[in-house]
Design a protein around this motif. Structure first.
Motif, PDB file in Angstrom:
ATOM      1  N   ARG A   1       0.717  -1.013   0.030  1.00  0.00           N
ATOM      2  CA  ARG A   1      -0.215  -0.535   0.070  1.00  0.00           C
ATOM      3  C   ARG A   1       0.755   1.665   0.188  1.00  0.00           C
ATOM      4  O   ARG A   1       1.873   1.347   0.550  1.00  0.00           O
ATOM      5  CB  ARG A   1      -1.099   0.098   1.358  1.00  0.00           C
TER       6      ARG A   1
ATOM      7  N   GLU B   1      -5.582   4.912   9.814  1.00  0.00           N
ATOM      8  CA  GLU B   1      -4.244   4.951   8.594  1.00  0.00           C
ATOM      9  C   GLU B   1      -4.033   3.776   8.171  1.00  0.00           C
ATOM     10  O   GLU B   1      -3.431   3.803   7.068  1.00  0.00           O
ATOM     11  CB  GLU B   1      -2.964   4.767   9.895  1.00  0.00           C
ATOM     12  N   ASP B   2      -5.128   3.374   7.468  1.00  0.00           N
ATOM     13  CA  ASP B   2      -5.103   1.999   6.476  1.00  0.00           C
ATOM     14  C   ASP B   2      -5.797   2.376   5.375  1.00  0.00           C
ATOM     15  O   ASP B   2      -5.580   2.167   4.286  1.00  0.00           O
ATOM     16  CB  ASP B   2      -6.125   0.846   7.090  1.00  0.00           C
ATOM     17  N   THR B   3      -5.708   3.946   5.101  1.00  0.00           N
ATOM     18  CA  THR B   3      -6.222   4.681   4.132  1.00  0.00           C
ATOM     19  C   THR B   3      -5.008   4.462   2.805  1.00  0.00           C
ATOM     20  O   THR B   3      -3.897   5.374   3.603  1.00  0.00           O
ATOM     21  CB  THR B   3      -7.048   6.139   4.301  1.00  0.00           C
TER      22      THR B   3
ATOM     23  N   VAL C   1      -1.081  -5.137  10.346  1.00  0.00           N
ATOM     24  CA  VAL C   1      -2.147  -5.806   9.685  1.00  0.00           C
ATOM     25  C   VAL C   1      -2.722  -6.899  10.216  1.00  0.00           C
ATOM     26  O   VAL C   1      -3.372  -7.975  10.614  1.00  0.00           O
ATOM     27  CB  VAL C   1      -2.711  -5.554   8.478  1.00  0.00           C
TER      28      VAL C   1
ATOM     29  N   MET D   1      -9.832  -7.546   5.119  1.00  0.00           N
ATOM     30  CA  MET D   1      -9.338  -6.088   6.024  1.00  0.00           C
ATOM     31  C   MET D   1     -10.452  -5.649   6.993  1.00  0.00           C
ATOM     32  O   MET D   1     -12.235  -5.486   6.257  1.00  0.00           O
ATOM     33  CB  MET D   1      -9.166  -4.803   5.263  1.00  0.00           C
TER      34      MET D   1
ATOM     35  N   LEU E   1     -11.096  -1.979  10.328  1.00  0.00           N
ATOM     36  CA  LEU E   1      -9.935  -0.962   9.636  1.00  0.00           C
ATOM     37  C   LEU E   1     -10.130  -0.218  10.082  1.00  0.00           C
ATOM     38  O   LEU E   1     -11.004   0.742  11.336  1.00  0.00           O
ATOM     39  CB  LEU E   1     -10.686  -0.711   7.983  1.00  0.00           C
ATOM     40  N   LYS E   2      -9.009   0.977  10.281  1.00  0.00           N
ATOM     41  CA  LYS E   2      -8.453   2.115  10.865  1.00  0.00           C
ATOM     42  C   LYS E   2      -8.371   3.294   9.731  1.00  0.00           C
ATOM     43  O   LYS E   2      -7.191   2.579   8.699  1.00  0.00           O
ATOM     44  CB  LYS E   2      -7.561   2.311  11.702  1.00  0.00           C
TER      45      LYS E   2
ATOM     46  N   VAL F   1       2.277  -5.305   2.946  1.00  0.00           N
ATOM     47  CA  VAL F   1       1.169  -5.963   3.791  1.00  0.00           C
ATOM     48  C   VAL F   1       0.785  -7.236   4.133  1.00  0.00           C
ATOM     49  O   VAL F   1       0.629  -7.296   5.056  1.00  0.00           O
ATOM     50  CB  VAL F   1      -0.605  -5.385   3.141  1.00  0.00           C
TER      51      VAL F   1
ATOM     52  N   TYR G   1      -3.997   0.621  -2.229  1.00  0.00           N
ATOM     53  CA  TYR G   1      -3.591  -0.804  -2.697  1.00  0.00           C
ATOM     54  C   TYR G   1      -3.367  -1.572  -3.799  1.00  0.00           C
ATOM     55  O   TYR G   1      -4.056  -1.999  -5.053  1.00  0.00           O
ATOM     56  CB  TYR G   1      -4.548  -1.896  -1.844  1.00  0.00           C
TER      57      TYR G   1
ATOM     58  N   ARG H   1      -5.541  -8.243  11.891  1.00  0.00           N
ATOM     59  CA  ARG H   1      -6.542  -8.346  11.318  1.00  0.00           C
ATOM     60  C   ARG H   1      -6.746  -7.967   9.794  1.00  0.00           C
ATOM     61  O   ARG H   1      -8.177  -8.954   9.479  1.00  0.00           O
ATOM     62  CB  ARG H   1      -6.782  -6.553  11.596  1.00  0.00           C
ATOM     63  N   PHE H   2      -6.272  -8.232   9.499  1.00  0.00           N
ATOM     64  CA  PHE H   2      -6.544  -8.589   7.510  1.00  0.00           C
ATOM     65  C   PHE H   2      -5.616 -10.868   7.528  1.00  0.00           C
ATOM     66  O   PHE H   2      -4.764 -10.468   8.222  1.00  0.00           O
ATOM     67  CB  PHE H   2      -4.693  -7.709   6.650  1.00  0.00           C
TER      68      PHE H   2
END
Length: 123
Positions: free
Chosen positions: A38, A89-91, A64, A83, A86-87, A48, A94, A67-68
């Motif tokens: 990402r 900061e994951d913006t 991750v 995913m 999501l937070k 990632v 990808y 979570r992922f």
């Protein structure tokens, strides 16, 4: 030439889920590995997760892990990134990538890349 096409990105609220897909134009050999990276504008592309096509063992970055989940459908030559949690900061954009060798976190080892899909997490 191998082509990779990502899909599944979008806008989601914090705590929500998305599933990214990456369709690969040719079935990877068992020795090959696929990965998700990402990138945020102005920052370096970061690793990632990755999966070995044959085993299919996986590797995740610490931010991750838990979570992922990355998986692959060998018959469809498709990899997925589920995913959850999501937070903001994951913006990022990808990217799906494919390399001829084993799992690695080094982006330069990946010879084939998709065009990317935008994931935006609102807080």
């Amino acid at each position: 030439q191998v082509q990779l096409v990502e899909s599944g990105g979008g806008l989601v609220q914090a705590g929500g889920s998305l599933r990214l897909s990456c369709a690969i134009s040719r079935r990877p050999a068992p020795s090959m590995s696929a990965a998700w990276f990402r990138q945020v504008p102005g920052k370096e592309r970061e690793f990632v997760s990755a999966i070995n096509w044959g085993t299919p063992s996986t590797d995740y970055s610490d931010f991750v892990k838990g979570r992922f989940t990355m998986s692959r459908d060998s018959a469809q030559s498709t990899v997925y990134l589920q995913m959850n949690g999501l937070k903001s900061e994951d913006t990022a954009i990808y990217y799906c990538a494919l390399n001829m060798l084993g799992i690695t976190r080094t982006s330069s080892a990946y010879a084939f890349w998709g065009q990317g899909t935008q994931v935006t997490v609102s807080s």
